[in-house]
Design an enzyme around this catalytic site. Structure first.
Site, mmCIF file in Angstrom:
data_model
loop_
_atom_site.group_PDB
_atom_site.id
_atom_site.type_symbol
_atom_site.label_atom_id
_atom_site.label_comp_id
_atom_site.label_asym_id
_atom_site.label_seq_id
_atom_site.Cartn_x
_atom_site.Cartn_y
_atom_site.Cartn_z
ATOM 1 C CD GLU A 61 -4.000 4.689 3.454
ATOM 2 O OE1 GLU A 61 -3.561 4.239 4.522
ATOM 3 O OE2 GLU A 61 -3.831 5.864 3.080
ATOM 4 N N GLY B 257 0.795 -1.230 0.000
ATOM 5 C CA GLY B 257 0.000 0.000 0.000
ATOM 6 C C GLY B 257 0.821 1.271 0.000
ATOM 7 C CG ASP B 258 3.687 1.698 2.951
ATOM 8 O OD1 ASP B 258 3.119 2.451 3.748
ATOM 9 O OD2 ASP B 258 3.951 0.504 3.209
HETATM 10 O O1 TRH Z 1 -0.815 -4.231 0.509
HETATM 11 P P1 TRH Z 1 -1.630 -3.525 1.526
HETATM 12 O O2 TRH Z 1 -2.022 -4.284 2.681
HETATM 13 O O3 TRH Z 1 -0.859 -2.260 1.965
HETATM 14 C C1 TRH Z 1 -0.955 -1.354 3.058
HETATM 15 C C2 TRH Z 1 0.469 -1.202 3.562
HETATM 16 O O4 TRH Z 1 0.891 -2.424 4.043
HETATM 17 C C3 TRH Z 1 0.619 -0.209 4.641
HETATM 18 O O5 TRH Z 1 1.872 -0.311 5.290
HETATM 19 C C4 TRH Z 1 -0.467 -0.350 5.631
HETATM 20 O O6 TRH Z 1 -0.354 0.650 6.562
HETATM 21 C C5 TRH Z 1 -1.760 -0.235 4.880
HETATM 22 O O7 TRH Z 1 -1.872 -1.365 3.997
HETATM 23 C C6 TRH Z 1 -2.951 -0.099 5.755
HETATM 24 O O8 TRH Z 1 -2.997 -3.033 0.820
HETATM 25 P P2 TRH Z 1 -3.316 -1.831 -0.130
HETATM 26 O O9 TRH Z 1 -3.195 -0.548 0.621
HETATM 27 O O10 TRH Z 1 -4.599 -2.106 -0.719
HETATM 28 O O11 TRH Z 1 -2.206 -1.851 -1.241
HETATM 29 C C7 TRH Z 1 -2.134 -2.787 -2.264
HETATM 30 C C8 TRH Z 1 -1.638 -2.127 -3.528
HETATM 31 O O12 TRH Z 1 -1.370 -3.116 -4.508
HETATM 32 C C9 TRH Z 1 -2.660 -1.189 -4.146
HETATM 33 O O13 TRH Z 1 -2.029 -0.050 -4.683
HETATM 34 C C10 TRH Z 1 -3.273 -2.010 -5.268
HETATM 35 C C11 TRH Z 1 -2.084 -2.805 -5.703
HETATM 36 N N1 TRH Z 1 -2.373 -4.056 -6.415
HETATM 37 C C12 TRH Z 1 -2.092 -4.126 -7.768
HETATM 38 O O14 TRH Z 1 -1.635 -3.129 -8.374
HETATM 39 N N2 TRH Z 1 -2.295 -5.302 -8.424
HETATM 40 C C13 TRH Z 1 -2.780 -6.407 -7.799
HETATM 41 O O15 TRH Z 1 -2.940 -7.451 -8.449
HETATM 42 C C14 TRH Z 1 -3.122 -6.307 -6.417
HETATM 43 C C15 TRH Z 1 -3.707 -7.492 -5.717
HETATM 44 C C16 TRH Z 1 -2.880 -5.124 -5.757
#
Ligand code: TRH
Length: 355
Positions: free
Chosen positions: A243, A14-15
């Protein structure tokens, strides 16, 4: 303007996922961005083609050749000391923002836009994304909602080999370790369902579970961020996490389950409730109760309900919510306006007589 955005990958995606979206959208609006990141590996699947106007730079402790007009540190990641020293020397100084995590809790309105004076003489400003008018808003790319109109999700899935059968509904699953999965699968399988599982814990856990009849699981590869969005637009139900995918599921406006990032001190429960309070404000009590309970159960915070809320009614709640969000503040616009105000303030001559 030239922007320097700093991102440390704490865990998961997510970061970087959020910082990449921000950088790409700023560049799409004519800004020039350097994205300093300590681990850029995930960009290989999130954004393999990069974006015009965005330069990805490895995080370095070395002094920079220059400092942009705006410096954004994502989630309090603290730019390297040599960079901060260069910021302090810059004339005029850059606008320095700490772009914080997203939350629907009240403190966000109170904290958004507050200054934090730094030892080096500069001021760092807190910028909070959020869901209400007194926050920094949510990132919504220009044209995103328009490109969803007329988008044919079934055709898009079929072109990738992930088409549901005519009688199947289709759900996406992107999760952390998820204790609720064994109880959720039979609810899903009350109707024939194709479950599209993202890489990582979703696939690992599903592999180990016995699948009920009428549930078909397909394992997806990591998708480009834009395709991940399209996946969410194409499903009848999205289970997302963290997020960034959480926000994208709200733009998709399909029934959604949010697995909030679990924190050891349990503060995530209040954060989840705060979002549910906003989402469900004005929704008929029985339906609101069902949606709340389902999200709480998904996060291990309530007993498991006997059935999924009815998807059409659930979808109208999300559609109304998206309309409210889309009419509210947009993060990149808010950011640009905030920076313009701070630059204008810095350029203003001191009032006559001193201070
Ligand atoms: O991966 P996450 O759990 O990330 C975050 C971070 O860990 C952060 O440190 C934490 O504080 C926060 O969660 C609450 O979930 P998130 O935020 O949804 O991020 C995933 C990213 O990956 C998002 O930008 C979408 C992208 N993604 C793709 O581009 N392709 C994919 O196939 C998938 C499954 C995700």
């Amino acid at each position: 303007m030239r922007w320097d955005i700093f991102c440390r990958v704490v865990d998961n995606h997510g970061d970087l996922g959020f910082c990449w979206r921000l950088a790409a959208e700023l560049a799409a609006r004519g800004e020039r961005v350097r994205l300093w990141v300590d681990d850029a590996r995930a960009l290989a699947w999130m954004a393999p083609a990069g974006a015009a106007g965005v330069q990805v730079q490895p995080w370095t402790e070395a002094a920079p050749d220059r400092v942009g007009e705006v410096v954004v540190e994502a989630f309090g990641c603290d730019p390297p000391p040599a960079f901060v020293q260069a910021m302090a020397r810059r004339q005029p100084p850059p606008v320095w923002l700490n772009l914080e995590y997203l939350s629907a809790e009240d403190y966000v309105e109170r904290s958004h836009g507050l200054p934090s004076p730094q030892a080096c003489g500069l001021v760092k400003w807190f910028f909070y994304p959020g869901f209400t008018t007194r926050t920094g808003g949510l990132l919504l790319e220009r044209g995103l909602l328009q490109s969803m109109e007329g988008f044919d999700g079934r055709a898009w899935l079929a072109a990738r080999g992930w088409a549901p059968a005519a009688h199947e509904r289709v759900c996406s699953l992107f999760c952390y370790a998820q204790a609720a999965l064994p109880a959720w699968l039979p609810l899903l399988a009350r109707r024939p369902t194709l479950l599209l599982a993202a890489p990582g814990p979703a696939q690992r856990q599903l592999r180990a579970l016995e699948k009920p009849e009428h549930l078909r699981v397909l394992e997806l590869p990591w998708l480009e961020q834009r395709d991940f969005d399209r996946l969410l637009w194409s499903c009848d139900l999205n289970a997302v996490r963290g997020e960034d995918s959480f926000v994208r599921a709200q733009w998709a406006a399909r029934p959604m389950l949010w697995q909030i990032y679990p924190q050891h001190d349990g503060v995530h429960a209040g954060k989840l409730q705060a979002w549910l309070d906003l989402l469900l404000h004005g929704v008929d009590a029985p339906l609101a109760g069902e949606i709340r309970r389902m999200n709480l159960a998904w996060n291990g915070l309530a007993a498991w309900p006997p059935a999924l809320p009815p998807l059409p009614a659930w979808e109208s709640v999300l559609a109304a919510w998206r309309a409210r969000l889309a009419a509210g503040p947009e993060l990149v616009e808010q950011l640009l306006a905030f920076v313009a105000r701070k630059h204008a303030g810095a350029a203003r001559p001191p009032p006559a007589g001193g201070r």
